[in-house]
Design an enzyme around this catalytic site. Structure first.
Site, PDB file in Angstrom:
ATOM      1  CG  HIS A  25      -4.623 -11.182  -1.108  1.00 43.09           C
ATOM      2  ND1 HIS A  25      -5.291 -11.423  -0.102  1.00 43.09           N
ATOM      3  CD2 HIS A  25      -4.381 -10.054  -0.646  1.00 43.09           C
ATOM      4  CE1 HIS A  25      -5.521 -10.665   1.120  1.00 43.09           C
ATOM      5  NE2 HIS A  25      -4.824  -9.719   0.406  1.00 43.09           N
ATOM      6  CG  ASP A  26      -0.439  -8.394  -0.112  1.00 37.11           C
ATOM      7  OD1 ASP A  26      -1.299  -8.839   0.457  1.00 37.11           O
ATOM      8  OD2 ASP A  26      -0.034  -7.198  -0.144  1.00 37.11           O
ATOM      9  CB  THR A  27      -2.467 -12.222   2.792  1.00 36.76           C
ATOM     10  OG1 THR A  27      -2.794 -10.769   2.874  1.00 36.76           O
ATOM     11  CG2 THR A  27      -2.610 -12.857   4.242  1.00 36.76           C
ATOM     12  CB  ALA A  36      -0.956  -0.254   1.272  1.00 35.52           C
ATOM     13  N   GLY A  64       6.853  -7.569   7.242  1.00 36.93           N
ATOM     14  CA  GLY A  64       7.735  -6.488   7.849  1.00 36.93           C
ATOM     15  C   GLY A  64       7.739  -6.548   9.211  1.00 36.93           C
ATOM     16  CB  THR A 101      -0.375  -1.699   5.496  1.00 39.29           C
ATOM     17  OG1 THR A 101       0.997  -0.897   5.085  1.00 39.29           O
ATOM     18  CG2 THR A 101      -1.152  -0.356   5.932  1.00 39.29           C
ATOM     19  CG  ASN A 108      -8.495  -8.115   6.898  1.00 38.82           C
ATOM     20  OD1 ASN A 108      -8.100  -9.256   7.016  1.00 38.82           O
ATOM     21  ND2 ASN A 108      -8.494  -7.323   5.950  1.00 38.82           N
ATOM     22  CB  SER A 114       6.881   0.976  -0.943  1.00 42.88           C
ATOM     23  OG  SER A 114       6.832  -0.458  -0.241  1.00 42.88           O
ATOM     24  N   GLY A 115       6.121  -0.350  -3.914  1.00 45.15           N
ATOM     25  CA  GLY A 115       6.516  -1.554  -4.529  1.00 45.15           C
ATOM     26  C   GLY A 115       7.724  -1.921  -4.649  1.00 45.15           C
TER      27      GLY A 115
END
Length: 487
Positions: free
Chosen positions: A241-243, A20, A407, A264, A301, A22-23
């Site tokens: 989906h990154d998760t 959300a 992270g 995030t 979430n 950075s890439g």
């Protein structure tokens, strides 16, 4: 195996991992007994507030992807993962209609109640298994129903699928991300046609479903020219989906584990073989999203490190290490907020909003940066405890260990507090779980990795992990939980 043969067996995969804020484009080198990840390129993801609302700068993201592929050099495959729920609309020529709307945009305010008047919340959960979140794609589409853009749209692609389409010219809808739209039946892995029909959502807008590991086309000649890559370069569908990619990279040794994907957001839950669609599960706001190999990501979430990220931005980005060291010295559980409260979702004024929430609940008001940081981390650890405990009970799936990936695995104080709160050991790492899961799904599709257990065993052998044992009893955390529920 000779050195030459072993080197030939090593392949490189570009993992485009978009968050959300950075890439980045990461390069994973995978061999029979090796897994190495390096960063080729990182770029900011800065949403833009326009007169129409909050929008993603999708062209800047695409430029960052191209720059990253150029920096990555020769690769054997490319895969893309990103955040969930948001999408771009395409016209009859396949061109994008406007910038994609950001999930934090206010257009979905009050939409859920309109949806529930047609499909009651309990029926919606029984059909789709998705927790209530105001930004779910279903609510976004209902909010956009009268818009000119949706009226003219002939196609809809979720963010990673849109970028894949621009790279290859081939359109598809990857299933793990589609399962976050609230339009998928988690029992069948197909669209929930009844829900869509009752709400007037045209499922023909979506491209055909893909699953992790499916081919997603080849880089177009124009992309090859711009990136300097020599074709053919396949693009492989991953857990987009990154998760889903992050959970695939949890280095668990058996099935008795909980995971917390931190960034995030904090996504805390279990990996299951079937969804939990009970009314008790809905009341507890757990979601059933799809994962690798037909698994279910049963999770909640939680607002996550967004709370701290917003405070750091407000404070001018002070040194995080010094701040965490100071926070470690603040008395524990002095002040708490509900880390899942939607009141904290919007950006801006986060330190004062946290202080206000403590004041309104009659708690000591955190004044210093260290006190606010400790309030956030204690609150997150408590939210992690509640999610892990409730997930076990609702799914009848006990766990022996909690894995923290993403992270937040680098945040030793948060990991230690989570171990203490849960009364369970915490294994922290890998921090780059989403990119590693992305890489491993590509490697498996290209014959270089085995089943999920083999993938996880390779991760456990090759990635740095830190174990935190719980200290003391959980009595203080249990009391804090009761206190928070009383506010």
């Amino acid at each position: 195996m000779t050195n030459v043969t072993r080197e030939a067996a090593v392949k490189s995969y570009a993992a485009v991992d978009l968050g959300a804020s950075s890439g980045r484009v990461m390069v994973g080198r995978v061999g029979p007994d090796s897994l190495e990840l390096t960063e080729a390129h990182r770029f900011p993801n800065r949403p833009v507030r326009t007169p129409e609302g909050l929008r993603w700068d999708i062209l800047a993201l695409y430029a960052g992807v191209l720059d990253g592929l150029r920096a990555a050099g020769p690769v054997d495959s490319v895969g893309i993962d990103s955040w969930a729920v948001d999408y771009g609309l395409l016209d009859a020529d396949g061109a994008l209609i406007g910038n994609p709307v950001h999930y934090r945009d206010t257009r979905t305010q009050g939409v859920a109640e309109k949806v529930w008047a047609t499909v009651p919340a309990a029926e919606l959960y029984a059909a789709t298994g998705l927790q209530y979140a105001p930004f779910n794609t279903l609510y976004q589409l209902v909010a956009a129903r009268s818009s000119a853009q949706l009226a003219h749209a002939k196609g809809l692609l979720l963010i990673p699928d849109l970028l894949t389409y621009w790279l290859t010219g081939e359109a598809g809808t990857e299933l793990t991300n589609a399962s976050t739209t609230q339009l998928i039946d988690p029992r069948t892995g197909d669209w929930s046609y009844d829900v869509a029909a009752r709400l007037g959502i045209d499922l023909e807008l979506f491209a055909p479903l893909r699953r992790p590991g499916d081919p997603a086309g080849l880089l177009r000649p124009g992309v090859l020219e711009e990136t300097g890559l020599a074709g053919p370069v396949p693009v492989t569908a991953v857990g987009s989906h990154d998760t889903a990619s992050a959970v695939a990279a949890v280095p668990a040794v058996n099935e008795r584990f909980a995971y917390i994907c931190t960034g995030t957001w904090s996504l805390a839950g279990l990996e299951l073989t079937a969804p939990v669609l009970t009314e008790a599960s809905r009341a507890a706001n757990f979601t059933n999203e799809l994962g690798l190999d037909g698994t279910v990501r049963y999770l909640r979430n939680i607002m996550g490190l967004w709370l701290l990220q917003e405070c750091l931005r407000e404070w001018g980005d002070p040194d995080l290490g010094e701040l965490l060291a100071a926070a470690a010295g603040v008395p524990p559980l002095r002040s708490l907020v509900d880390a899942g409260d939607a009141a904290f979702m919007a950006p801006g004024r986060m330190p004062s909003r946290i202080a206000d929430a403590c004041r309104e609940s009659g708690q000591p008001v955190p004044g210093s940066r260290a006190e606010i940081t400790r309030c956030i981390l204690d609150s997150l650890a408590l939210a992690h405890r509640r999610a892990v405990f409730q997930a076990q009970e609702l799914a009848d799936h006990p766990v022996d260990v909690v894995h923290i990936v993403g992270g937040g695995a680098r945040n030793a104080l948060l990991c230690r507090l989570t171990a203490d709160a849960c009364g369970l050991p915490v294994v922290a790492g890998p921090a780059e779980a989403a990119a590693l899961g992305n890489v491993l799904v590509q490697a498996r599709a290209h014959g270089q990795a085995g089943d999920r257990a083999s993938m996880r065993e390779l991760l456990a052998r090759t990635q740095p992990l830190t174990r935190y044992e719980p200290q003391g009893t959980t009595a203080a955390w249990q009391a804090a939980e009761a206190r928070l529920e009383g506010f």
